[in-house]
Enzyme design. Structure first.
Site, PDB file in Angstrom:
ATOM      1  N   LEU A  65      40.089  62.561  54.677  1.00  0.00           N
ATOM      2  CA  LEU A  65      39.401  60.856  54.338  1.00  0.00           C
ATOM      3  C   LEU A  65      40.185  60.243  53.122  1.00  0.00           C
ATOM      4  O   LEU A  65      41.067  60.249  52.108  1.00  0.00           O
ATOM      5  CB  LEU A  65      38.422  61.420  54.402  1.00  0.00           C
ATOM      6  CG  LEU A  65      37.199  61.774  54.814  1.00  0.00           C
ATOM      7  CD1 LEU A  65      36.032  62.626  54.232  1.00  0.00           C
ATOM      8  CD2 LEU A  65      37.048  60.099  55.765  1.00  0.00           C
ATOM      9  N   PRO A  66      40.007  58.607  53.486  1.00  0.00           N
ATOM     10  CA  PRO A  66      40.900  57.852  51.977  1.00  0.00           C
ATOM     11  C   PRO A  66      40.842  58.376  50.359  1.00  0.00           C
ATOM     12  O   PRO A  66      42.031  58.307  50.557  1.00  0.00           O
ATOM     13  CB  PRO A  66      40.145  56.490  52.490  1.00  0.00           C
ATOM     14  CG  PRO A  66      39.699  56.242  53.361  1.00  0.00           C
ATOM     15  CD  PRO A  66      39.093  57.808  53.579  1.00  0.00           C
ATOM     16  N   THR A  94      44.225  63.158  49.727  1.00  0.00           N
ATOM     17  CA  THR A  94      44.586  63.344  48.471  1.00  0.00           C
ATOM     18  C   THR A  94      43.826  62.452  47.622  1.00  0.00           C
ATOM     19  O   THR A  94      43.303  61.120  48.139  1.00  0.00           O
ATOM     20  CB  THR A  94      45.612  62.304  48.353  1.00  0.00           C
ATOM     21  OG1 THR A  94      47.154  63.085  49.217  1.00  0.00           O
ATOM     22  CG2 THR A  94      46.752  62.559  47.306  1.00  0.00           C
ATOM     23  N   LYS A 169      49.479  68.110  44.207  1.00  0.00           N
ATOM     24  CA  LYS A 169      49.845  67.233  45.034  1.00  0.00           C
ATOM     25  C   LYS A 169      50.959  65.869  44.539  1.00  0.00           C
ATOM     26  O   LYS A 169      51.411  65.672  44.464  1.00  0.00           O
ATOM     27  CB  LYS A 169      49.010  66.510  45.739  1.00  0.00           C
ATOM     28  CG  LYS A 169      48.904  65.488  46.805  1.00  0.00           C
ATOM     29  CD  LYS A 169      50.024  64.935  48.039  1.00  0.00           C
ATOM     30  CE  LYS A 169      49.815  64.264  48.171  1.00  0.00           C
ATOM     31  NZ  LYS A 169      51.041  63.572  49.787  1.00  0.00           N
ATOM     32  N   LYS A 244      48.988  54.189  45.309  1.00  0.00           N
ATOM     33  CA  LYS A 244      47.249  55.714  44.423  1.00  0.00           C
ATOM     34  C   LYS A 244      47.838  56.897  44.252  1.00  0.00           C
ATOM     35  O   LYS A 244      47.112  57.304  42.959  1.00  0.00           O
ATOM     36  CB  LYS A 244      46.690  55.813  46.260  1.00  0.00           C
ATOM     37  CG  LYS A 244      45.865  56.775  46.216  1.00  0.00           C
ATOM     38  CD  LYS A 244      45.215  56.534  47.263  1.00  0.00           C
ATOM     39  CE  LYS A 244      44.666  58.222  47.200  1.00  0.00           C
ATOM     40  NZ  LYS A 244      44.050  58.508  48.611  1.00  0.00           N
TER      41      LYS A 244
HETATM   42  P1  NAD Z   1      43.194  56.033  57.055  1.00  0.00           P
HETATM   43  O1  NAD Z   1      42.615  54.885  56.462  1.00  0.00           O
HETATM   44  O2  NAD Z   1      44.045  55.920  58.001  1.00  0.00           O
HETATM   45  O3  NAD Z   1      42.464  56.997  57.530  1.00  0.00           O
HETATM   46  C1  NAD Z   1      41.075  57.512  56.788  1.00  0.00           C
HETATM   47  C2  NAD Z   1      40.345  57.982  58.252  1.00  0.00           C
HETATM   48  O4  NAD Z   1      38.830  58.080  57.259  1.00  0.00           O
HETATM   49  C3  NAD Z   1      40.154  56.104  58.739  1.00  0.00           C
HETATM   50  O5  NAD Z   1      40.124  56.877  60.054  1.00  0.00           O
HETATM   51  C4  NAD Z   1      38.052  55.513  58.633  1.00  0.00           C
HETATM   52  O6  NAD Z   1      37.612  55.351  59.124  1.00  0.00           O
HETATM   53  C5  NAD Z   1      37.879  56.950  58.354  1.00  0.00           C
HETATM   54  N1  NAD Z   1      37.012  56.848  57.843  1.00  0.00           N
HETATM   55  C6  NAD Z   1      36.756  56.418  56.429  1.00  0.00           C
HETATM   56  N2  NAD Z   1      34.880  57.143  55.783  1.00  0.00           N
HETATM   57  C7  NAD Z   1      34.427  57.890  56.400  1.00  0.00           C
HETATM   58  C8  NAD Z   1      33.481  58.983  57.228  1.00  0.00           C
HETATM   59  N3  NAD Z   1      32.348  58.511  56.011  1.00  0.00           N
HETATM   60  N4  NAD Z   1      32.903  59.141  57.783  1.00  0.00           N
HETATM   61  C9  NAD Z   1      34.305  59.560  58.860  1.00  0.00           C
HETATM   62  N5  NAD Z   1      34.919  59.269  58.772  1.00  0.00           N
HETATM   63  C10 NAD Z   1      35.915  57.541  57.769  1.00  0.00           C
HETATM   64  O7  NAD Z   1      44.621  57.748  56.064  1.00  0.00           O
HETATM   65  P2  NAD Z   1      45.245  58.465  56.601  1.00  0.00           P
HETATM   66  O8  NAD Z   1      46.797  57.531  56.559  1.00  0.00           O
HETATM   67  O9  NAD Z   1      45.220  59.137  57.772  1.00  0.00           O
HETATM   68  O10 NAD Z   1      45.653  59.094  55.010  1.00  0.00           O
HETATM   69  C11 NAD Z   1      44.220  60.013  54.752  1.00  0.00           C
HETATM   70  C12 NAD Z   1      44.906  61.015  53.387  1.00  0.00           C
HETATM   71  O11 NAD Z   1      45.938  61.490  53.679  1.00  0.00           O
HETATM   72  C13 NAD Z   1      44.381  59.863  52.352  1.00  0.00           C
HETATM   73  O12 NAD Z   1      43.868  60.759  51.580  1.00  0.00           O
HETATM   74  C14 NAD Z   1      46.214  59.822  52.296  1.00  0.00           C
HETATM   75  O13 NAD Z   1      46.256  59.440  50.997  1.00  0.00           O
HETATM   76  C15 NAD Z   1      46.393  61.272  51.890  1.00  0.00           C
HETATM   77  N6  NAD Z   1      48.313  61.156  53.144  1.00  0.00           N
HETATM   78  C16 NAD Z   1      48.429  60.014  53.892  1.00  0.00           C
HETATM   79  C17 NAD Z   1      49.569  59.722  53.724  1.00  0.00           C
HETATM   80  C18 NAD Z   1      50.449  59.264  55.183  1.00  0.00           C
HETATM   81  O14 NAD Z   1      51.481  59.287  55.264  1.00  0.00           O
HETATM   82  N7  NAD Z   1      49.224  58.625  55.866  1.00  0.00           N
HETATM   83  C19 NAD Z   1      50.810  61.452  53.949  1.00  0.00           C
HETATM   84  C20 NAD Z   1      50.223  62.061  53.182  1.00  0.00           C
HETATM   85  C21 NAD Z   1      49.103  62.248  52.830  1.00  0.00           C
END
Ligand code: NAD
Length: 295
Positions: A65-66, A94, A169, A244
């Site tokens: 999740l975000p 994260t 992390k 973030k």
């Molecule tokens: P994203 O915004 O693409 O995906 C998050 C998903 O969570 C979305 O599809 C959203 O609809 C869903 N969501 C939100 N609230 C929800 C709920 N209540 N119920 C169900 N679904 C829900 O983000 P991301 O890029 O996939 O990143 C996710 C996590 O991974 C974050 O914490 C980010 O910091 C971490 N991260 C991202 C990367 C990257 O390169 N994108 C790398 C390492 C870590």
């Protein structure tokens, strides 16, 4: 077949859930975005109509999740009331260390095993099943956590007890943010001094300036083929995401009474780059700011 619930199918979670399905697991998934669920279904998962439905009867629950507030809310309102007794709960988002520890404490009080397991590696690693996981969990739970994460992972390392996965992390990404800025400043200075960037790359990559930001993710185009600098800084790890993580590191440092002045500088510089319009660009695009160019 192990039943796994997967919640959060965004840029990262979509590929991760697909890799769970590829490993012949019965993956039941949910996301607020219908399009994300459809994509996961096409990759072999089955759709649930809510988090509660997804976690019912699952042996393991994975969330991606975000940020902290999403994780706290989803666990308190949907996972804890509906997950099977004794289920293994793994949050790969994260988030801040305090939220991870609060969710872990509540999980333990309700009889669940919990791990904070944030990842290193971007969307390509999520799609390819080659993420590195940093895990905070009880020692006795680690083997089970590792087994669940295996189809998504090239390395899974236990950092310590609950919250230490998130600590690892944000400390790692503080190094990454600061070293990327140092490399970008150096390229911008080299250019101004009449030193060819590819000469500087060759020299620094064999000298004491060598680091991951230079030789694996070079911000100057043409040096490292896979780096986002060769794709106009599209894709990769967005500046907004780096910001973030740097904010999480500064908040944690303030609470712990730790000095992290370089991390604070890096946060300020990425915040400036975001205000200049670079938020959606890969974080290595901050080179453009040091060259005096618009993102
Ligand atoms: P994203 O915004 O693409 O995906 C998050 C998903 O969570 C979305 O599809 C959203 O609809 C869903 N969501 C939100 N609230 C929800 C709920 N209540 N119920 C169900 N679904 C829900 O983000 P991301 O890029 O996939 O990143 C996710 C996590 O991974 C974050 O914490 C980010 O910091 C971490 N991260 C991202 C990367 C990257 O390169 N994108 C790398 C390492 C870590």
């Amino acid at each position: 077949m192990a039943r796994v619930a997967f919640i959060g199918l965004g840029n990262m979670g979509g590929g991760m859930a697909a890799n769970q399905a590829k490993a012949a697991r019965d993956v039941v998934c949910y996301d607020l975005q219908a399009a994300a669920v459809e994509k996961a279904v096409a990759a072999g998962c089955s759709a649930a109509s809510s988090v509660a439905e997804a976690v019912t009867g699952a042996e393991a629950v994975i969330t991606m999740l975000p940020a902290g507030p999403h994780v706290r809310q989803v666990y308190a309102e949907q996972v804890f009331p509906h997950a099977a007794k004794g289920a293994l709960l793994i949050d790969c988002s994260t988030i801040d260390v305090d939220s991870a520890r609060a969710v872990a404490a509540e999980a333990r009080a309700k009889g669940f095993s919990f791990a904070d397991a944030p990842v290193s590696g971007g969307t390509a690693a999520a799609d390819g099943g080659t993420l590195a996981f940093m895990v905070g969990c009880d020692e006795a739970d680690f083997a089970a956590v590792e087994a669940i994460l295996q189809p998504m992972s090239r390395a899974t390392i236990r950092a310590g007890d609950h919250g230490t996965g998130q600590a690892a992390k944000i400390c790692n990404n503080m190094v990454l943010g600061a070293t990327m800025i140092a490399v970008c400043e150096a390229f911008a200075l080299a250019e101004k001094l009449g030193l060819e960037p590819d000469r500087f790359f060759e020299i620094a990559s064999k000298s004491s300036g060598q680091c991951w930001s230079l030789t694996s993710y070079c911000p100057w185009p043409g040096q490292v083929p896979a780096a986002p600098s060769n794709r106009n800084y599209e894709g990769g790890f967005a500046t907004a995401m780096m910001l973030k993580d740097l904010k999480l590191a500064q908040d944690a440092a303030a609470k712990a009474g730790a000095a992290a002045p370089l991390g604070a500088q890096a946060e300020g510089l990425y915040a400036l780059f975001e205000r200049l319009g670079g938020g959606s660009k890969d974080f290595s695009a901050i080179l453009e700011m040091f060259r005096g160019r618009a993102p």
